[in-house]
Design an enzyme around this catalytic site. Structure first.
Site, PDB file in Angstrom:
ATOM      1  CG  ASP A   1      -5.184   9.290   6.887  1.00  4.41           C
ATOM      2  OD1 ASP A   1      -4.969   9.504   8.085  1.00  4.41           O
ATOM      3  OD2 ASP A   1      -5.741  10.129   6.145  1.00  4.41           O
TER       4      ASP A   1
ATOM      5  NE  ARG B   1      -2.458   8.469  -9.421  1.00  4.33           N
ATOM      6  CZ  ARG B   1      -3.127   8.154  -8.321  1.00  4.33           C
ATOM      7  NH1 ARG B   1      -2.480   7.729  -7.261  1.00  4.33           N
ATOM      8  NH2 ARG B   1      -4.439   8.275  -8.283  1.00  4.33           N
TER       9      ARG B   1
ATOM     10  CG  PHE C   1      -3.277  15.680   1.182  1.00  4.06           C
ATOM     11  CD1 PHE C   1      -4.119  14.585   1.263  1.00  4.06           C
ATOM     12  CD2 PHE C   1      -2.870  16.106  -0.077  1.00  4.06           C
ATOM     13  CE1 PHE C   1      -4.549  13.919   0.123  1.00  4.06           C
ATOM     14  CE2 PHE C   1      -3.292  15.453  -1.224  1.00  4.06           C
ATOM     15  CZ  PHE C   1      -4.135  14.359  -1.122  1.00  4.06           C
TER      16      PHE C   1
ATOM     17  CD  GLU D   1      -3.014   1.049   0.310  1.00  4.39           C
ATOM     18  OE1 GLU D   1      -2.379   1.711  -0.527  1.00  4.39           O
ATOM     19  OE2 GLU D   1      -4.218   1.222   0.513  1.00  4.39           O
ATOM     20  CG  ASP D   2      -1.043   4.788  -1.367  1.00 10.53           C
ATOM     21  OD1 ASP D   2      -1.709   4.152  -0.528  1.00 10.53           O
ATOM     22  OD2 ASP D   2      -1.573   5.589  -2.167  1.00 10.53           O
TER      23      ASP D   2
END
Ligand code: 5GP
Length: 187
Positions: free
Chosen positions: A111, A173, A160, A107-108
């Protein structure tokens, strides 16, 4: 170095938080650890699209696991551009069954944990032999549900972030570092 882009009548600034070199060095460490933990095993590495693609590609090349196979899963979360809603939609399913397989989910960012919880619940019903999670980034301040993270690249504060696979409105990206978004009106 900051990345400054003029878009839709305002300035978007990407202020570096984690450099490309730091990301690559950490990936080598994770690669060694994961290769040791899974030595001799058949592992299915799952990329969660789209955010994890850069991390996935670099991490795979840091692994020494000859029996490794890969698969892809598409998820998209509804909601505002810079906050996780936790409402997740499966946009592309895995191409092969995972029953009896050792899954390494890549996963990136974790959160709230809601996306990963959704994935884990979905995968459990398909009866894999094991599931481990490898996330590049973890934002502990955002936690809504507990998810077990076996490998974490970087723990970051509640900002963020964008770049290295992570997007703002589908942009950035391709950026090789991770930065924090700042916005300014045009003078
Ligand atoms: P969670 O469900 O854990 O709240 O968030 C998971 C998803 O929300 C991530 O896969 C990512 O798509 C998005 N997300 C959460 N935090 C960030 C962030 O700081 N930047 C970006 N670009 N996406 C984020």
């Amino acid at each position: 170095m900051e990345l400054i882009t003029e878009v839709n009548g305002r300035i978007e600034k990407l202020v570096p938080m984690i450099t490309a070199d730091e990301i690559q060095a950490r990936i080598q460490e994770l690669g060694r650890q994961i290769s040791q933990d899974y030595a001799g095993q058949e592992v299915v590495a799952l990329a969660v699209l789209k955010g994890s693609v850069l991390f996935f590609a670099d991490l795979l090349r840091a692994l020494d696991l000859p029996l490794l196979t890969t698969d892809f899963l598409g998820l998209s979360s509804y909601g505002s551009r810079t906050a996780s809603s936790g409402v997740v939609r499966l946009t592309q399913d895995l191409s092969r069954p995972i029953e009896g397989k050792h899954l390494l989910v890549i996963e990136d960012i974790v959160d709230t944990g809601l996306t990963m919880k959704y994935l884990l619940d979905n995968f459990q019903t398909r009866r894999p032999a094991s599931i481990r999670i490898c996330t590049l980034l973890h934002k502990p301040a955002g936690k809504v549900v507990e998810v077990p993270m076996d490998y974490v690249g970087f723990t970051i504060e509640d900002k963020f972030v964008v770049g290295y696979g992570l997007d703002y409105d589908e942009r950035y990206r391709q950026v090789p570092f991770i930065g924090v978004m700042e916005f300014q009106d045009l003078p």
